[in-house]
Design a protein around this motif. Structure first.
Motif: not given
Length: 304
Positions: A298-299, A301-304
């Motif tokens: 999730w990290a 996908k959403n923050w990179s």
């Protein structure tokens, strides 16, 4: 007009030919030799009555698994493994990120300081365990000597012989050894963040704390999630510290999954039962780490 002489076609190694298959052949052979075969062998062992040197004496089906799940020593060891792995990994992430931020904010390059910080990581685990056992030794140990010199204790404290403090002592030794690993990876993640974004936020009047929570942390969150997952898996595998510092004692108070499997396999020589314990332990690690794998994905996908 077609020629009466047919030119034989040559088979060429192309992307659709045999060459790509030959290129992946070593990887396939390595996978079969070092992963699949040992796992299949372990499955057969777990379904048999097998002693060290006398394997596959009798097929027992799922009896080893049932006995393992009824064994309080083993189930408690699994619980201790979880209690050890998750908090220790989180503590090391927080400490490692804090130290990495100090290095990043003060000495950007920091080659010498980073080398000094990494010294515990370069120390063999057996030496780390031996050093901490000597430090915590009630007779002549560094900790008791210091406390006695300061007048804080009347008699020596046996930390590794205490049911209350032995397990935290192992966690302390593990944190001392592996926090530098987190520092190194967190520092590398900090170096990848765009400097202009931080500088723009500071120019706009944001405090360092605000910049950390709104800029720095979101940028490095995927990396931190991956570091946490790696450290958690490594924490589940800890064995050296328990073996040297406490031997699983006092009683079974510091016996974790890996040490219990070692005890059954190489002290009691019951390798069939130990194989079943190993598979159950692997399933536990997979179940516990799965949520953290999802968090990492999730990290990314959403923050990179």
């Amino acid at each position: 007009m077609q020629s009466s002489f047919a030119v034989p076609r040559r088979r060429v190694w192309s992307s659709r030919g045999i060459a790509p298959r030959l290129l992946v052949l070593p990887a396939v052979v390595g996978l079969l030799a070092f992963a699949i075969y040992p796992f299949v062998y372990l499955l057969f062992l777990s379904a048999s009555k097998s002693l060290l040197g006398k394997t596959f004496q009798e097929w027992v089906g799922f009896d080893n698994y049932r006995n393992a799940l009824k064994d309080e020593v083993f189930t408690n060891a699994l619980v201790r493994s979880v209690i050890f792995a998750i908090p220790i990994s989180l503590i090391q992430i927080v400490l490692g990120l804090g130290i990495a931020l100090l290095l990043y904010g003060s000495i950007r390059g920091g080659h010498l300081i980073r080398t000094l910080i990494l010294l515990p990581l370069m120390t063999p685990p057996i030496m780390v365990a031996t050093a901490w056992r000597l430090i915590l030794n009630p007779t002549g140990g560094l900790l008791n000597t210091v406390l006695d010199g300061l007048g804080l204790i009347d008699k020596p404290i046996s930390i590794l012989g205490s049911s209350r403090w032995a397990f935290p002592a192992i966690g302390l030794a593990d944190t001392w050894q592996w926090t530098p690993f987190v520092v190194l990876l967190a520092f590398a993640a900090l170096l990848t963040q765009p400097e202009d974004i931080r500088e723009a936020a500071l120019v706009d009047g944001a405090t360092s704390w605000t910049v950390f929570w709104t800029v720095t942390l979101p940028l490095i969150l995927p990396g931190l999630a991956a570091i946490l997952l790696i450290r958690m898996i490594m924490a589940f595998k800890v064995f050296d510290l328990v073996y040297v510092m406490t031997g699983g004692g006092p009683g079974f108070d510091t016996t974790i999954g890996t040490f219990e499997i070692y005890r059954v396999a190489l002290q009691q020589f019951n390798v069939g039962y130990a194989a079943a314990q190993t598979i159950l332990f692997g399933l536990l690690v997979g179940l516990v780490t799965l949520p953290f794998v999802l968090i990492r994905d999730w990290a990314v996908k959403n923050w990179s």
